[in-house]
Enzyme design. Structure first.
Site, short mmCIF file in Angstrom:
data_model
loop_
_atom_site.label_atom_id
_atom_site.label_comp_id
_atom_site.label_asym_id
_atom_site.label_seq_id
_atom_site.Cartn_x
_atom_site.Cartn_y
_atom_site.Cartn_z
N SER A 36 -1.49 -8.03 -8.94
CA SER A 36 -0.25 -7.43 -8.42
C SER A 36 1.00 -8.21 -8.78
O SER A 36 2.09 -7.67 -8.74
CB SER A 36 -0.34 -7.32 -6.89
OG SER A 36 -0.57 -8.60 -6.33
N ASP A 335 6.98 -9.43 0.51
CA ASP A 335 6.20 -8.65 1.49
C ASP A 335 5.00 -9.41 2.05
O ASP A 335 4.03 -8.82 2.49
CB ASP A 335 5.73 -7.33 0.86
CG ASP A 335 4.80 -7.57 -0.32
OD1 ASP A 335 4.53 -8.74 -0.65
OD2 ASP A 335 4.34 -6.58 -0.92
N HIS A 338 3.79 -11.35 -2.07
CA HIS A 338 4.50 -11.35 -3.36
C HIS A 338 5.92 -11.88 -3.22
O HIS A 338 6.49 -11.88 -2.14
CB HIS A 338 4.53 -9.92 -3.92
CG HIS A 338 3.19 -9.27 -3.91
ND1 HIS A 338 2.81 -8.36 -2.95
CD2 HIS A 338 2.12 -9.42 -4.72
CE1 HIS A 338 1.56 -7.98 -3.17
NE2 HIS A 338 1.11 -8.61 -4.23
#
Ligand code: NAG
Ligand code: NAG
Length: 369
Positions: A36, A335, A338
Protein backbone atom coordinates in the site's frame (compact mmCIF):
# COMPACT_ATOMS: atom_id res chain seq x y z
CA UNK A 1 41.58 31.89 -28.93
CA UNK A 2 38.32 33.44 -29.94
CA UNK A 3 37.93 30.71 -32.54
CA UNK A 4 38.59 28.01 -30.01
CA UNK A 5 35.93 29.33 -27.66
CA UNK A 6 33.52 29.52 -30.52
CA UNK A 7 34.40 25.99 -31.53
CA UNK A 8 33.88 24.63 -28.01
CA UNK A 9 30.61 26.46 -27.73
CA UNK A 10 29.51 25.06 -31.04
CA UNK A 11 30.66 21.56 -30.18
CA UNK A 12 28.79 21.55 -26.86
CA UNK A 13 25.74 22.97 -28.50
CA UNK A 14 25.88 20.18 -31.02
CA UNK A 15 26.37 17.47 -28.39
CA UNK A 16 23.51 18.87 -26.39
CA UNK A 17 21.24 18.57 -29.42
CA UNK A 18 22.40 15.04 -30.10
CA UNK A 19 21.64 14.08 -26.52
CA UNK A 20 18.13 15.44 -26.77
CA UNK A 21 17.40 13.44 -29.92
CA UNK A 22 17.58 10.22 -27.92
CA UNK A 23 16.00 11.58 -24.73
CA UNK A 24 16.70 14.08 -21.98
CA UNK A 25 15.29 11.66 -19.43
CA UNK A 26 17.43 9.50 -17.22
CA UNK A 27 14.75 6.82 -17.14
CA UNK A 28 12.18 6.02 -19.80
CA UNK A 29 9.99 3.79 -17.63
CA UNK A 30 9.36 2.77 -14.02
CA UNK A 31 8.17 -0.68 -12.96
CA UNK A 32 7.18 -0.90 -9.33
CA UNK A 33 6.41 -3.80 -6.98
CA UNK A 34 5.20 -3.47 -3.41
CA UNK A 35 2.32 -2.85 -1.01
CA UNK A 36 0.00 0.00 0.00
CA UNK A 37 2.92 2.37 0.42
CA UNK A 38 3.31 2.39 -3.35
CA UNK A 39 -0.09 1.19 -4.65
CA UNK A 40 -1.63 3.58 -7.18
CA UNK A 41 -4.95 1.74 -7.60
CA UNK A 42 -4.48 -2.03 -7.73
CA UNK A 43 -6.07 -2.81 -4.37
CA UNK A 44 -9.22 -0.88 -5.27
CA UNK A 45 -9.14 -2.41 -8.78
CA UNK A 46 -9.02 -5.92 -7.32
CA UNK A 47 -11.36 -5.57 -4.36
CA UNK A 48 -13.89 -3.19 -5.93
CA UNK A 49 -17.06 -2.94 -3.93
CA UNK A 50 -15.54 -4.55 -0.82
CA UNK A 51 -13.43 -1.42 -0.39
CA UNK A 52 -14.94 0.72 2.33
CA UNK A 53 -12.67 3.63 2.98
CA UNK A 54 -9.75 4.31 0.66
CA UNK A 55 -11.83 4.78 -2.47
CA UNK A 56 -13.57 7.77 -0.92
CA UNK A 57 -12.98 11.24 0.42
CA UNK A 58 -10.66 12.32 2.04
CA UNK A 59 -8.22 9.99 0.23
CA UNK A 60 -6.51 11.95 -2.54
CA UNK A 61 -7.98 15.28 -1.44
CA UNK A 62 -4.69 17.15 -1.06
CA UNK A 63 -3.48 16.67 -4.62
CA UNK A 64 -5.75 14.66 -6.92
CA UNK A 65 -8.96 16.14 -5.44
CA UNK A 66 -10.50 12.67 -5.63
CA UNK A 67 -9.64 9.18 -4.43
CA UNK A 68 -7.33 7.30 -6.79
CA UNK A 69 -6.71 4.09 -4.86
CA UNK A 70 -3.62 5.57 -3.24
CA UNK A 71 -3.45 5.05 0.52
CA UNK A 72 -2.68 8.73 1.03
CA UNK A 73 -4.14 12.22 0.98
CA UNK A 74 -2.11 12.98 -2.15
CA UNK A 75 1.02 11.84 -3.92
CA UNK A 76 3.15 8.94 -2.72
CA UNK A 77 6.90 8.38 -3.16
CA UNK A 78 6.38 6.68 -6.53
CA UNK A 79 4.51 9.75 -7.82
CA UNK A 80 7.36 12.05 -6.83
CA UNK A 81 9.80 9.70 -8.57
CA UNK A 82 7.68 9.79 -11.77
CA UNK A 83 7.49 13.61 -11.62
CA UNK A 84 11.20 14.00 -10.99
CA UNK A 85 12.07 11.92 -14.05
CA UNK A 86 9.49 13.55 -16.32
CA UNK A 87 7.29 10.46 -16.52
CA UNK A 88 3.52 10.05 -16.14
CA UNK A 89 2.20 8.76 -12.80
CA UNK A 90 2.79 5.03 -12.91
CA UNK A 91 -0.52 3.36 -13.83
CA UNK A 92 -1.77 0.41 -11.78
CA UNK A 93 -1.53 -2.96 -13.50
CA UNK A 94 -5.28 -3.46 -12.95
CA UNK A 95 -6.00 -0.53 -15.28
CA UNK A 96 -3.78 -2.16 -17.89
CA UNK A 97 -5.38 -5.59 -17.41
CA UNK A 98 -8.89 -4.21 -17.84
CA UNK A 99 -7.96 -2.14 -20.89
CA UNK A 100 -8.29 1.34 -19.33
CA UNK A 101 -4.61 2.04 -20.03
CA UNK A 102 -2.83 1.10 -23.26
CA UNK A 103 0.54 2.83 -23.02
CA UNK A 104 2.71 0.60 -20.87
CA UNK A 105 6.11 1.61 -22.28
CA UNK A 106 6.60 4.27 -19.61
CA UNK A 107 6.01 1.87 -16.77
CA UNK A 108 3.45 -0.09 -14.81
CA UNK A 109 2.82 -0.37 -11.09
CA UNK A 110 2.25 -3.89 -9.75
CA UNK A 111 2.07 -2.93 -6.05
CA UNK A 112 -1.08 -3.92 -4.16
CA UNK A 113 -2.20 -2.59 -0.80
CA UNK A 114 -1.92 -5.32 1.82
CA UNK A 115 0.54 -7.35 -0.24
CA UNK A 116 3.19 -9.43 1.46
CA UNK A 117 6.71 -10.35 0.43
CA UNK A 118 5.99 -13.97 1.31
CA UNK A 119 3.25 -15.93 -0.40
CA UNK A 120 -0.27 -15.79 0.98
CA UNK A 121 -0.18 -19.50 1.93
CA UNK A 122 2.65 -18.80 4.33
CA UNK A 123 0.86 -15.85 5.90
CA UNK A 124 -2.39 -17.80 6.22
CA UNK A 125 -0.57 -20.71 7.86
CA UNK A 126 0.61 -18.33 10.59
CA UNK A 127 -2.62 -16.51 11.07
CA UNK A 128 -6.09 -17.45 12.16
CA UNK A 129 -7.97 -14.41 10.91
CA UNK A 130 -8.24 -12.66 7.58
CA UNK A 131 -5.51 -11.76 5.12
CA UNK A 132 -5.80 -8.42 3.32
CA UNK A 133 -5.03 -9.55 -0.21
CA UNK A 134 -3.39 -12.46 -2.01
CA UNK A 135 -1.12 -10.58 -4.42
CA UNK A 136 2.27 -11.24 -2.86
CA UNK A 137 5.54 -10.38 -4.61
CA UNK A 138 5.52 -13.61 -6.62
CA UNK A 139 2.02 -12.86 -7.94
CA UNK A 140 3.14 -9.37 -8.93
CA UNK A 141 6.17 -10.83 -10.73
CA UNK A 142 3.83 -13.20 -12.55
CA UNK A 143 1.86 -10.18 -13.79
CA UNK A 144 5.05 -8.57 -15.00
CA UNK A 145 6.04 -11.70 -16.96
CA UNK A 146 2.56 -11.91 -18.45
CA UNK A 147 2.70 -8.28 -19.52
CA UNK A 148 6.23 -8.43 -20.94
CA UNK A 149 5.18 -9.31 -24.51
CA UNK A 150 3.17 -6.07 -24.65
CA UNK A 151 6.04 -4.05 -23.16
CA UNK A 152 8.57 -4.98 -25.80
CA UNK A 153 8.49 -7.11 -28.93
CA UNK A 154 11.75 -9.08 -28.89
CA UNK A 155 14.93 -9.54 -26.90
CA UNK A 156 16.62 -6.52 -28.48
CA UNK A 157 13.63 -4.29 -27.97
CA UNK A 158 13.28 -5.42 -24.34
CA UNK A 159 16.98 -4.85 -23.74
CA UNK A 160 16.64 -1.33 -25.17
CA UNK A 161 13.62 -0.53 -22.99
CA UNK A 162 14.99 -2.08 -19.80
CA UNK A 163 18.36 -0.35 -20.25
CA UNK A 164 16.50 2.88 -19.47
CA UNK A 165 13.97 1.49 -16.99
CA UNK A 166 13.95 1.76 -13.25
CA UNK A 167 12.69 -1.28 -11.34
CA UNK A 168 11.59 -0.68 -7.76
CA UNK A 169 11.17 -3.67 -5.44
CA UNK A 170 9.46 -2.45 -2.28
CA UNK A 171 9.01 -1.29 0.30
CA UNK A 172 7.49 -4.68 1.03
CA UNK A 173 7.55 -6.85 4.14
CA UNK A 174 5.73 -4.56 6.55
CA UNK A 175 2.52 -6.52 6.02
CA UNK A 176 4.28 -9.85 6.57
CA UNK A 177 5.23 -8.55 10.00
CA UNK A 178 1.77 -7.13 10.66
CA UNK A 179 -0.16 -10.16 9.44
CA UNK A 180 1.96 -13.17 10.30
CA UNK A 181 3.29 -12.14 13.71
CA UNK A 182 2.01 -10.58 16.93
CA UNK A 183 5.13 -9.52 18.78
CA UNK A 184 8.42 -7.95 17.79
CA UNK A 185 10.20 -11.13 18.87
CA UNK A 186 8.02 -13.18 16.50
CA UNK A 187 8.59 -10.66 13.73
CA UNK A 188 12.34 -11.05 14.10
CA UNK A 189 12.02 -14.75 13.32
CA UNK A 190 10.48 -14.22 9.89
CA UNK A 191 12.86 -11.45 8.79
CA UNK A 192 15.28 -13.88 7.08
CA UNK A 193 12.36 -15.20 5.02
CA UNK A 194 11.14 -11.70 4.10
CA UNK A 195 14.63 -10.71 3.00
CA UNK A 196 14.92 -13.92 0.98
CA UNK A 197 11.64 -13.19 -0.79
CA UNK A 198 12.80 -9.65 -1.64
CA UNK A 199 16.14 -11.01 -2.84
CA UNK A 200 14.42 -13.67 -4.95
CA UNK A 201 12.19 -11.05 -6.57
CA UNK A 202 15.23 -8.91 -7.35
CA UNK A 203 16.97 -11.90 -8.96
CA UNK A 204 13.87 -12.73 -11.01
CA UNK A 205 13.77 -9.18 -12.38
CA UNK A 206 17.49 -9.24 -13.19
CA UNK A 207 16.95 -12.49 -15.05
CA UNK A 208 14.07 -10.84 -16.91
CA UNK A 209 16.45 -8.10 -18.02
CA UNK A 210 16.33 -5.35 -15.38
CA UNK A 211 19.60 -3.42 -15.22
CA UNK A 212 18.83 -0.72 -12.69
CA UNK A 213 16.91 -1.73 -9.58
CA UNK A 214 16.01 0.13 -6.44
CA UNK A 215 15.36 -1.93 -3.34
CA UNK A 216 14.03 0.21 -0.50
CA UNK A 217 14.32 -0.78 3.12
CA UNK A 218 11.44 -0.58 5.55
CA UNK A 219 10.20 2.60 7.26
CA UNK A 220 10.59 3.30 10.99
CA UNK A 221 7.60 1.14 11.99
CA UNK A 222 8.21 1.97 15.64
CA UNK A 223 6.97 5.48 14.81
CA UNK A 224 3.89 4.31 12.85
CA UNK A 225 0.61 4.54 14.78
CA UNK A 226 -0.78 1.25 13.45
CA UNK A 227 2.36 -0.67 14.41
CA UNK A 228 2.63 1.01 17.81
CA UNK A 229 -0.94 -0.06 18.46
CA UNK A 230 -0.29 -3.60 17.24
CA UNK A 231 2.72 -3.97 19.54
CA UNK A 232 1.21 -2.14 22.49
CA UNK A 233 0.29 -5.25 24.46
CA UNK A 234 3.80 -6.66 24.25
CA UNK A 235 5.49 -3.35 25.12
CA UNK A 236 6.28 -1.66 28.41
CA UNK A 237 6.89 2.00 29.25
CA UNK A 238 10.65 1.69 28.88
CA UNK A 239 10.19 0.65 25.24
CA UNK A 240 9.08 4.15 24.19
CA UNK A 241 11.50 6.93 23.33
CA UNK A 242 10.95 10.62 24.13
CA UNK A 243 8.80 11.03 21.00
CA UNK A 244 6.66 7.97 21.89
CA UNK A 245 8.13 5.84 19.10
CA UNK A 246 8.63 2.18 20.03
CA UNK A 247 12.36 1.59 20.25
CA UNK A 248 12.20 -2.20 19.75
CA UNK A 249 10.00 -1.63 16.68
CA UNK A 250 12.57 0.63 15.11
CA UNK A 251 15.38 -1.73 16.13
CA UNK A 252 13.51 -4.53 14.35
CA UNK A 253 13.31 -2.52 11.13
CA UNK A 254 16.95 -1.48 11.38
CA UNK A 255 17.83 -5.15 11.66
CA UNK A 256 15.66 -5.99 8.63
CA UNK A 257 17.26 -3.20 6.60
CA UNK A 258 20.74 -4.35 7.55
CA UNK A 259 19.87 -7.82 6.28
CA UNK A 260 18.49 -6.38 3.03
CA UNK A 261 21.69 -4.39 2.47
CA UNK A 262 23.76 -7.49 3.14
CA UNK A 263 21.73 -9.51 0.63
CA UNK A 264 22.06 -6.73 -1.95
CA UNK A 265 25.83 -6.63 -1.58
CA UNK A 266 25.89 -10.35 -2.40
CA UNK A 267 23.68 -9.76 -5.45
CA UNK A 268 26.00 -7.02 -6.66
CA UNK A 269 28.88 -9.50 -6.67
CA UNK A 270 26.80 -12.04 -8.53
CA UNK A 271 25.49 -9.57 -11.13
CA UNK A 272 28.24 -6.98 -11.64
CA UNK A 273 26.58 -5.58 -14.80
CA UNK A 274 23.50 -4.56 -12.81
CA UNK A 275 23.10 -1.39 -10.75
CA UNK A 276 21.29 -2.11 -7.49
CA UNK A 277 20.43 0.87 -5.34
CA UNK A 278 19.45 0.53 -1.71
CA UNK A 279 16.92 3.25 -0.86
CA UNK A 280 17.12 4.16 2.80
CA UNK A 281 13.47 4.98 3.53
CA UNK A 282 14.20 4.58 7.23
CA UNK A 283 16.87 7.28 7.25
CA UNK A 284 14.85 9.57 4.98
CA UNK A 285 11.80 9.31 7.26
CA UNK A 286 13.85 9.57 10.45
CA UNK A 287 14.79 13.10 9.37
CA UNK A 288 11.31 14.41 10.13
CA UNK A 289 10.67 12.20 13.13
CA UNK A 290 13.85 13.58 14.72
CA UNK A 291 13.21 17.24 13.82
CA UNK A 292 9.47 17.69 13.07
CA UNK A 293 9.45 21.49 13.28
CA UNK A 294 12.16 21.74 10.62
CA UNK A 295 9.70 20.17 8.17
CA UNK A 296 6.59 22.01 9.31
CA UNK A 297 5.09 19.07 11.19
CA UNK A 298 3.20 19.50 14.44
CA UNK A 299 1.85 15.93 14.70
CA UNK A 300 4.10 12.95 14.13
CA UNK A 301 2.31 9.87 15.42
CA UNK A 302 -1.33 10.90 15.51
CA UNK A 303 -3.05 10.16 12.17
CA UNK A 304 -4.61 13.03 10.24
CA UNK A 305 -7.53 10.83 9.28
CA UNK A 306 -9.36 8.16 11.26
CA UNK A 307 -12.24 6.53 9.41
CA UNK A 308 -15.48 6.46 11.40
CA UNK A 309 -16.62 3.08 12.66
CA UNK A 310 -20.40 3.51 12.60
CA UNK A 311 -21.32 0.59 14.86
CA UNK A 312 -18.75 1.35 17.52
CA UNK A 313 -19.39 5.07 17.23
CA UNK A 314 -23.01 4.59 18.27
CA UNK A 315 -22.27 2.06 20.95
CA UNK A 316 -19.17 3.45 22.60
CA UNK A 317 -16.80 6.34 22.63
CA UNK A 318 -16.41 9.35 20.37
CA UNK A 319 -12.96 8.23 19.21
CA UNK A 320 -14.67 5.72 16.91
CA UNK A 321 -16.70 8.44 15.19
CA UNK A 322 -13.92 9.50 12.89
CA UNK A 323 -11.52 12.40 12.66
CA UNK A 324 -10.06 14.50 9.87
CA UNK A 325 -7.33 17.04 10.55
CA UNK A 326 -7.54 20.52 9.07
CA UNK A 327 -4.07 20.67 7.58
CA UNK A 328 -2.52 17.35 6.43
CA UNK A 329 0.73 19.17 5.63
CA UNK A 330 1.37 19.44 9.37
CA UNK A 331 0.87 15.69 9.95
CA UNK A 332 3.36 12.95 9.10
CA UNK A 333 0.87 10.11 9.51
CA UNK A 334 -2.15 10.00 7.23
CA UNK A 335 -4.43 7.17 8.39
CA UNK A 336 -2.53 5.20 10.98
CA UNK A 337 -0.60 2.89 8.67
CA UNK A 338 0.50 5.31 5.93
CA UNK A 339 2.21 8.66 5.57
CA UNK A 340 0.83 11.95 4.29
CA UNK A 341 1.91 13.44 0.98
CA UNK A 342 3.96 15.95 2.98
CA UNK A 343 5.94 13.11 4.56
CA UNK A 344 6.31 11.14 1.32
CA UNK A 345 7.66 14.25 -0.41
CA UNK A 346 10.51 14.51 2.08
CA UNK A 347 11.34 10.82 1.77
CA UNK A 348 11.25 11.00 -2.04
CA UNK A 349 13.46 14.07 -2.07
CA UNK A 350 15.96 12.36 0.21
CA UNK A 351 16.07 9.32 -2.05
CA UNK A 352 16.11 11.08 -5.44
CA UNK A 353 18.25 14.10 -4.63
CA UNK A 354 20.29 12.37 -1.92
CA UNK A 355 21.73 11.28 0.37
CA UNK A 356 19.42 8.31 1.02
CA UNK A 357 20.10 6.12 -2.02
CA UNK A 358 23.23 4.00 -2.29
CA UNK A 359 24.48 4.27 -5.00
CA UNK A 360 22.52 7.38 -6.06
CA UNK A 361 19.79 7.32 -8.69
CA UNK A 362 20.41 8.99 -12.03
CA UNK A 363 19.95 12.72 -12.33
CA UNK A 364 16.30 13.80 -12.19
CA UNK A 365 14.82 16.07 -14.86
CA UNK A 366 13.25 18.38 -12.30
CA UNK A 367 13.77 19.05 -8.62
CA UNK A 368 11.02 18.12 -6.19
CA UNK A 369 9.34 21.37 -5.18
C1 NAG B 1 14.03 -18.14 -2.89
O1 NAG B 1 14.49 -18.88 -4.01
C2 NAG B 1 15.07 -20.13 -3.66
C3 NAG B 1 15.67 -20.73 -4.92
O2 NAG B 1 14.72 -20.81 -5.93
C4 NAG B 1 14.00 -21.01 -3.02
O3 NAG B 1 14.53 -22.26 -2.65
C5 NAG B 1 13.44 -20.31 -1.79
O4 NAG B 1 12.39 -21.04 -1.24
C6 NAG B 1 12.96 -18.92 -2.14
N1 NAG B 1 12.62 -18.23 -0.91
C7 NAG B 1 11.49 -17.54 -0.73
C8 NAG B 1 11.27 -16.97 0.61
O5 NAG B 1 10.68 -17.36 -1.61
C1 NAG C 1 -4.41 -6.16 23.62
O1 NAG C 1 -5.00 -6.74 24.77
C2 NAG C 1 -6.37 -6.45 24.92
C3 NAG C 1 -6.82 -6.98 26.27
O2 NAG C 1 -6.35 -8.30 26.45
C4 NAG C 1 -7.15 -7.02 23.75
O3 NAG C 1 -8.51 -6.72 23.87
C5 NAG C 1 -6.62 -6.42 22.47
O4 NAG C 1 -7.25 -6.99 21.35
C6 NAG C 1 -5.12 -6.61 22.35
N1 NAG C 1 -4.63 -5.86 21.23
C7 NAG C 1 -3.85 -6.37 20.29
C8 NAG C 1 -3.48 -5.44 19.19
O5 NAG C 1 -3.44 -7.50 20.31
Amino acid sequence: MKNLIFFLFFAFGFLGKCGSITSPRSYEAVFNFGDSLSDTGNYVGIHGSEVRVIDKHPYGETFFKKSTGRFCDGRIILDFIAEAYGLPYVPPYMDVANGKIQNVRQGVNFAVGGATALDAEFIISKRRDKIATLESLSVQLGWFKKLKPSLCSNEQDCARLFQKSLFIVGEIGGNDIGLATHTIAEAREIIPLIVEAITNATITLIEEGAVHLVVPGNFPMGCTAAAINMWRNSSTEKDYDSRRCLKPGNALVKHQNKEIKLALSELKKKYPHVKITYADYYGAAKQFFDAPQKYGFTQMLKPCFVAPDKKRCKATSKSYCGFLCKNPATYANWDGAHYTEAAYRIIAQGVIEGPFSHPPLKRPLIKIA
